[in-house]
Design an enzyme around this catalytic site. Structure first.
Site, PDB file in Angstrom:
ATOM      1  N   ASP A  68       0.870  -1.168   0.000  1.00 15.27           N
ATOM      2  CA  ASP A  68       0.000   0.000   0.000  1.00 15.27           C
ATOM      3  C   ASP A  68       0.904   1.213   0.000  1.00 15.27           C
ATOM      4  O   ASP A  68       1.947   1.220   0.661  1.00 15.27           O
ATOM      5  CB  ASP A  68      -0.926   0.012   1.218  1.00 15.27           C
ATOM      6  CG  ASP A  68      -2.094   0.971   1.003  1.00 15.27           C
ATOM      7  OD1 ASP A  68      -2.737   0.880  -0.062  1.00 15.27           O
ATOM      8  OD2 ASP A  68      -2.353   1.808   1.871  1.00 15.27           O
ATOM      9  N   LYS A 177      13.197   5.512 -12.230  1.00 18.75           N
ATOM     10  CA  LYS A 177      12.245   5.707 -11.138  1.00 18.75           C
ATOM     11  C   LYS A 177      12.428   4.652 -10.045  1.00 18.75           C
ATOM     12  O   LYS A 177      12.420   4.971  -8.850  1.00 18.75           O
ATOM     13  CB  LYS A 177      10.820   5.660 -11.690  1.00 18.75           C
ATOM     14  CG  LYS A 177       9.746   5.922 -10.650  1.00 18.75           C
ATOM     15  CD  LYS A 177       8.361   5.798 -11.265  1.00 18.75           C
ATOM     16  CE  LYS A 177       7.296   5.864 -10.205  1.00 18.75           C
ATOM     17  NZ  LYS A 177       5.950   5.617 -10.733  1.00 18.75           N
TER      18      LYS A 177
END
EC number: 3.6.1.66
Length: 199
Positions: A68, A177
């Site tokens: 999450d 990234k």
């Protein structure tokens, strides 16, 4: 070959994670139509909620992991936070597309001098014996003054998040990234943990 089940249906997360967890002896399976309501009050609670739900679906016999993550902005009392994915509904009571959600953040930040923000990711891993391990990653940056409409990389709030070297996450390709992102950092910790048991 060890098979891990990833508790998500988010294709963008799947692509990022498969690149980071590119381990020859690990196979990642994605459950079909997996959708669990996130009722936790923290990233860790939501991550565990998803992992435990999938572990139960698989009869408590398969290793599973979930994550999450979200954007936390100091000037907005660390919102969107756990509501990052559904901040539109939490704040306005209606569904917005990605650009509109980014506009919402830009508008809320219009008069703010403190633009410090964090992307946070928590991974929860449940092994076949039910043992739980959590891994966390964080990326500090700032909220941009406007939206980057032209870069095609990234998703979600990437077009409005500036890294410490003043680059938007949406300017970085997936490999770049993953080296610095909250998800990249958390999954690198998870990868090192898994590698201990594959030698």
């Amino acid at each position: 070959m060890k098979t891990l089940f990833f508790a998500t249906s988010n294709i963008n997360k799947i692509n990022e994670v498969k690149q980071i967890l590119d381990i020859p002896k690990i196979k990642i399976e994605i459950p079909q139509n997996f959708d669990i309501k996130e009722t936790g009050k923290t990233f860790k609670e939501n991550s565990l909620l998803k992992a435990k739900a999938l572990f139960k679906i698989l009869n408590n016999k398969q290793p599973v992991f979930s994550e999450d993550s979200g954007l936390c902005i100091e000037a907005l009392n660390m919102e969107p936070g756990i509501y990052s994915k559904r901040y539109d509904q939490y704040k306005l009571g209606k569904k917005l597309d990605n650009n509109e959600k980014n506009h919402l953040i830009i508008d809320l930040m219009r008069e703010q001098n403190n633009r410090t923000a964090y992307f946070i990711c928590v991974i929860s891993y449940i092994d076949v014996d039910g043992t739980i391990n959590n891994f966390e990653g964080m990326l500090k940056g700032t909220i941009a003054l406007n939206i980057d409409y032209y870069q095609k990389n990234g998703f979600g709030y990437n077009p409005i998040f500036l890294t410490t070297n003043n680059k938007r996450l949406s300017e970085l390709n997936l490999e770049e990234k993953n080296k610095i992102s909250h998800r990249g950092i958390a999954f690198d910790k998870f990868k090192k943990f898994l590698m201990q048991f594959l030698d």
